[in-house]
Design a protein around this motif. Structure first.
Motif: not given
Lengths: 534, 118
Positions: A146, A150, A158-163, A165
């Motif tokens: 994760y 980031c 950020m947007s891909q990391a959010f999904k 995670v």
């Protein structure tokens, strides 16, 4: 060799991560510590692999001397050892590559500590012999991944990391739930003891055991990016710097495959137990659908990273296909194929990083003529890609040939068909990349610069080439030395086809069942809770 | 008592799943936190803590008097709590950063970043 040395394989990356965190202001020091530790770890794994043999099929270390199945077993056998060696080789190559190609602002911000924590999680996942401990290992690995995703903090990241995670949080929750319930119905979390439990309770498995096996499969398939849980992978690998992407692609998804390969033939889809037929059928369907759909995605993609990511997913389908056949030859072929695929996928991702740096794009519509301008890079890309397709002397051929032969002899014709279809389309996808990006007219956003300019396209990047070269070398060794490497994987996977090797190896270390006073055990049998009324 | 705990567990899981299906980031994470509580409570029920005594060994004996509660699930829950605590903390920071970068709290708006990738 002392079995407790296994702990070092986990302790070295942990210590390195901490040291790098302390020394993070000095990049050369971090690089020195990191590379030394990776090489030392690789050396230790190779030395331990060398001392495995017929008389010593595995090293088992019981943490805190708690007898199995109560303590946490750390198991180093041929399967986990081989994968560790390959994983560490990939890590070394990506690490060297990152020195040239990782943007400075990412390297300065915690890259080194996180990279070693990721390796810690991967190593731990390969070594542990306990389901709950595997959960912990996964979490260490995921937490590091994760944070690595980031690093840099761009909008897309950020947007891909959010999904990523969120998906993995759901996966982890299901994992805890399933592990808890498996403990509830079987009274154990130790792989070997679970395998013993399943074999002993044939025909009388607890209610819902199949459902638990499938729920656990959900977790591993999410990690391994098996259909229908693969949608996150292409976008995620897209936003990562190539050096980090190579490690993710080669290691993270394969940890999920390893977990399936380790536990399903022995316990949750044991071919000797009729009740588990459902799980075996699900595995077979997932394998076939994953291959076919993902390779269609690879043929259609225009972005080089996406092409490689989709090919990676398709080949996870191959590995699951290898697991479903459940015989000694297919396991050996699966391990052989998995080892070479880890090397090749990582190599291709590293090549893509270099292409991106040279040409300024990874979009097939914008690229062209790389073969003329960068013959060395193109040769390496070609060797790796052809290895993946499985052109005979190269590494992908042998495993694929054995998988097809075993599939044909076990009568799984539709899967053999899907495998062949996937192999052909892999060639199509690779040929398309080769023709458009390497053979056509020279073009690319950065390639208009005059030749000989020291920035951009012609900056010397010896370390990036060295990293890819290392992987090409290993892949060629696996391919040209297929006879020896294949017979090695046969030895390494012997315990999958004959689970008693693994079960006896782990449980007989400190056989608590043979103690004179057997009553301790009787009290901890799982059904106690249901027979005692308040 | 176990049946009450089982209902609590189911309620937590249902609420968590409902929250997970919302479009807002924050509710999503609250949903995940609730789901992890449900998982922990389930392991606790598996241990049937109310059926036995604590697994304490009296001086001079080698094993606790039966029936005793299984101590292992407690250890599992503790580990799971610590891990989910760390991960949720990380996720909250990630939400804040994502919100600052993308400027929305709506998952449907986040597809704009996907389109750039194809």
């Amino acid at each position: 060799m002392n079995p407790n040395l296994i702990a070092l394989i986990v302790v070295i990356p942990l210590a390195t991560g901490v040291l790098c965190a302390l020394a993070r202001r000095s990049t050369p020091l971090c690089r020195f510590i990191g590379l030394t530790a990776l090489l030392a770890n690789l050396g230790l794994v190779l030395a331990m692999l060398g001392s495995l043999g017929a008389g010593q099929p595995m090293f088992v270390s019981m943490m805190g001397k708690w007898a199995p199945p109560f303590g946490i077993a750390i198991v180093f056998d041929g399967l986990s050892g081989t994968l560790l060696a390959i994983a560490l080789t990939v890590a070394v190559a990506a690490y060297i590559h990152s020195w040239n190609l990782l943007p400075r602002h990412i390297e300065h911000g915690w890259f080194h500590p996180l990279f070693h924590m990721l390796i810690l999680g991967v190593n731990f996942s390969f070594l542990t012999g306990d389901l709950f401990n595997l959960f912990v290992a996964f979490e260490i690995m995921l937490m590091a991944s994760y944070a690595l995703m980031c690093l840099g903090g761009t909008r897309q990241q950020m947007s891909q990391a959010f999904k990523y995670v969120l998906l993995n949080l759901v996966g982890s929750t299901v994992f805890v739930l399933t592990a808890g319930m498996i403990y509830g119905v079987t009274g154990t979390l130790n792989y070997a003891d679970l395998a013993r439990f399943v074999a002993e309770n044939e025909g009388a498995l607890p209610t819902g055991f199949q459902a638990l096996a499938v729920a656990l499969l959900f977790v591993f398939c999410l990690k391994a990016a098996v259909f229908p849980l693969w949608f996150w992978l292409p976008d995620t690998y897209h936003t990562l710097p190539s050096s980090i992407g190579a490690v993710f692609a080669a290691l993270l998804s394969k940890v999920g495959v390893y977990a399936v390969l380790r536990m399903y033939p022995m316990a949750f889809a044991n071919p000797g137990v009729d009740d588990l037929e459902l799980v075996r059928t699900i595995l077979a369907i997932l394998a076939g659908v994953t291959m076919v759909l993902a390779i269609l995605g690879a043929v259609g993609a225009t972005n080089l990273r996406r092409v490689v990511a989709m090919i990676l997913i398709a080949h996870v389908g191959y590995l699951i296909f290898g697991v479903t056949m459940m015989n000694a030859e297919s396991f050996a072929a699966t391990l052989h194929y998995m080892a070479q695929e880890m090397i090749i996928i990582a190599g291709l991702m590293l090549c893509i990083g270099l292409i991106e740096q040279r040409a300024g794009s990874v979009d097939l519509r914008e690229l062209g003529g790389l073969a003329r301008r960068y013959p060395l890079l193109s040769t390496m890309f070609f060797l790796l890609a052809m290895g993946l397709v499985g052109i005979p002397p190269l590494s992908g051929f042998y495993g694929k040939a054995v998988l097809l032969r075993e599939g044909a002899s076990s009568g799984a014709w539709w899967l053999v068909g899907a495998t062949t279809f996937t192999a052909v389309l892999t060639l199509v996808a690779i040929a398309r990349v080769w023709i458009t990006a390497f053979w056509s007219e020279l073009k690319g956003p950065l390639l208009d610069l005059p030749e000989g300019a020291k920035a951009g396209p012609d900056m010397p990047l010896p370390l990036a080439y060295a990293g890819i070269g290392l992987l090409v070398g290993v892949s060629l060794i696996l391919g040209f030395g297929a006879e020896r490497s294949y017979s090695w994987t046969q030895q390494a996977t012997a315990s999958l086809a004959t689970p008693s090797i693994y079960i006896d190896g782990v449980l007989d270390l400190n056989p608590i069942r043979d103690l004179p006073d057997n009553s301790t055990l009787a009290l901890i049998e799982p059904d106690l809770q249901h027979t005692v009324t308040p | 008592m176990n049946i009450i705990l089982a209902f609590c567990c189911g309620l937590l899981a249902a609420t968590g799943t409902y929250m997970l299906l919302r479009r807002s980031f924050v509710k999503l994470v609250i949903g995940l936190a609730l789901l992890s509580h449900a998982a922990n409570l389930l392991i606790y029920i598996v241990a049937s803590p109310l059926l036995g005594r604590p697994p304490l060994v009296r001086a001079g004996e080698t094993q606790p008097p039966a029936p005793f509660a299984d101590p292992l699930p407690g250890a599992l829950i503790l580990t799971a709590i610590v891990i989910s605590f760390g991960v949720v903390a990380f996720t909250i920071v990630l939400i804040k950063r994502t919100y600052e970068e993308i400027g929305t709290d709506d998952l449907d708006q986040m597809t704009s970043t996907d389109r750039d990738l194809c």
